[in-house]
Motif scaffolding. Structure first.
Motif, mmCIF file in Angstrom:
data_model
loop_
_atom_site.group_PDB
_atom_site.id
_atom_site.type_symbol
_atom_site.label_atom_id
_atom_site.label_comp_id
_atom_site.label_asym_id
_atom_site.label_seq_id
_atom_site.Cartn_x
_atom_site.Cartn_y
_atom_site.Cartn_z
ATOM 1 N N ARG A 5 -15.300 -17.722 27.897
ATOM 2 C CA ARG A 5 -15.779 -17.950 29.891
ATOM 3 C C ARG A 5 -14.339 -17.372 31.072
ATOM 4 N N ALA A 7 -14.153 -16.118 34.927
ATOM 5 C CA ALA A 7 -14.361 -15.987 36.594
ATOM 6 C C ALA A 7 -13.578 -15.297 36.842
ATOM 7 N N GLY A 9 -12.707 -15.790 40.705
ATOM 8 C CA GLY A 9 -13.079 -16.831 41.858
ATOM 9 C C GLY A 9 -13.893 -17.819 41.653
ATOM 10 N N ALA A 10 -15.514 -17.967 42.439
ATOM 11 C CA ALA A 10 -16.109 -18.373 42.430
ATOM 12 C C ALA A 10 -17.020 -17.935 41.687
ATOM 13 N N ASN A 11 -16.416 -16.526 41.205
ATOM 14 C CA ASN A 11 -18.193 -15.427 40.605
ATOM 15 C C ASN A 11 -17.928 -16.244 38.691
ATOM 16 N N VAL A 12 -18.421 -16.502 38.328
ATOM 17 C CA VAL A 12 -18.268 -17.071 36.706
ATOM 18 C C VAL A 12 -19.186 -15.288 36.347
ATOM 19 N N SER A 15 -19.877 -16.506 30.964
ATOM 20 C CA SER A 15 -19.945 -18.166 30.298
ATOM 21 C C SER A 15 -20.569 -18.843 28.868
ATOM 22 N N ASP A 51 -11.031 -17.424 30.605
ATOM 23 C CA ASP A 51 -10.667 -18.442 31.582
ATOM 24 C C ASP A 51 -10.086 -19.091 30.516
#
Length: 238
Positions: A5, A7, A9-12, A15, A51
């Motif tokens: 995974r 990302a 920031g908020a942009n994954v 996944s 991550d």
């Protein structure tokens, strides 16, 4: 690669990606721009820190923070779409720079290996030229030679034909086909579906950072089972 995974920031971007590459295999990543293909390659090369998840290379968990990233990268070759050649160096100087500066090879041996590699990619006669004197296709072949000259265990190629004029794409794809026939392990992303169909052992379709379909070219390109895969291939063919 298991459960990776990533990302920003908020942009994954990735996944939970799972991917296995066997020695001597050519794995082609396909998918629309922004699907996570380039980020996956950068994570595999440790240019990006994952991550979550694990990336194993030659039996070693290279996502362990104690791992020496430079040492891992020295066993891989990474080629970008934008060549990234040093304009002030000759073609031979570009090809041999990492051999001399990173791997500690003598100048004489580096030049010998560099010339042999340039001959392998059909550019021995351009060894003294500057990158700006070459066509885009020739520059990309120099970049591939630079990545190959240290005998990497794995080649990662990021859209290596996307910046080329259409008439130059073929010469780079022909070189990659030759490398495949020589048993070079490769993971690359491309929009060249003909190459993926004819050369890949495994095709992996990514969408929004998720692997939606993986299998042989005949399965994924010839007879896709997922609607997203079919929609992507329809747009490409159109």
């Amino acid at each position: 690669m298991a459960g990776v995974r990533k990302a920003f920031g908020a942009n994954v971007v990735l996944s939970g990606v799972d991917l296995t590459v066997d020695r001597g295999e050519c794995v082609v990543l396909i998918g629309a721009s922004g699907s996570g293909k380039s980020t996956l390659l950068r994570c595999a090369n440790l240019l990006e820190t994952v991550d979550d998840g694990v990336i194993t290379f030659e039996g070693e968990d290279i996502t362990d923070p104690r791992v020496n990233g430079d040492e891992v990268r020295s066993r891989m070759g990474l080629v970008f779409q934008s060549y990234n050649l040093f304009p002030h160096l000759s073609v031979l100087g570009n090809v041999t720079l990492a051999l001399r500066k990173v791997h500690g090879v003598s100048s004489a041996e580096a030049d010998q290996r560099g010339l042999a590699m340039l001959d392998r990619v059909g550019l021995a006669e351009k060894s003294k030229a500057r990158p700006d004197d070459l066509s885009g296709g020739q520059q990309q072949r120099v970049a591939i030679a630079r990545a190959l000259v240290a005998n990497p265990r794995l080649m990662l190629l990021d859209e290596v034909t996307s910046a080329l004029d259409p008439e130059l794409v073929g010469e780079v794809l022909d070189l990659l086909s030759d490398l495949k026939s020589e048993g070079v392990t490769m993971v690359l992303n491309t929009h060249e579906m003909g190459f993926a169909r004819d050369v890949a052992d495994t095709v992996c379709f990514l969408h929004d950072g998720v692997v939606h379909e993986t299998g042989t070219p005949a399965q994924v390109i010839g007879d896709p089972q997922q609607e997203r895969t079919r929609a992507f291939l329809s747009r490409i063919r159109a």
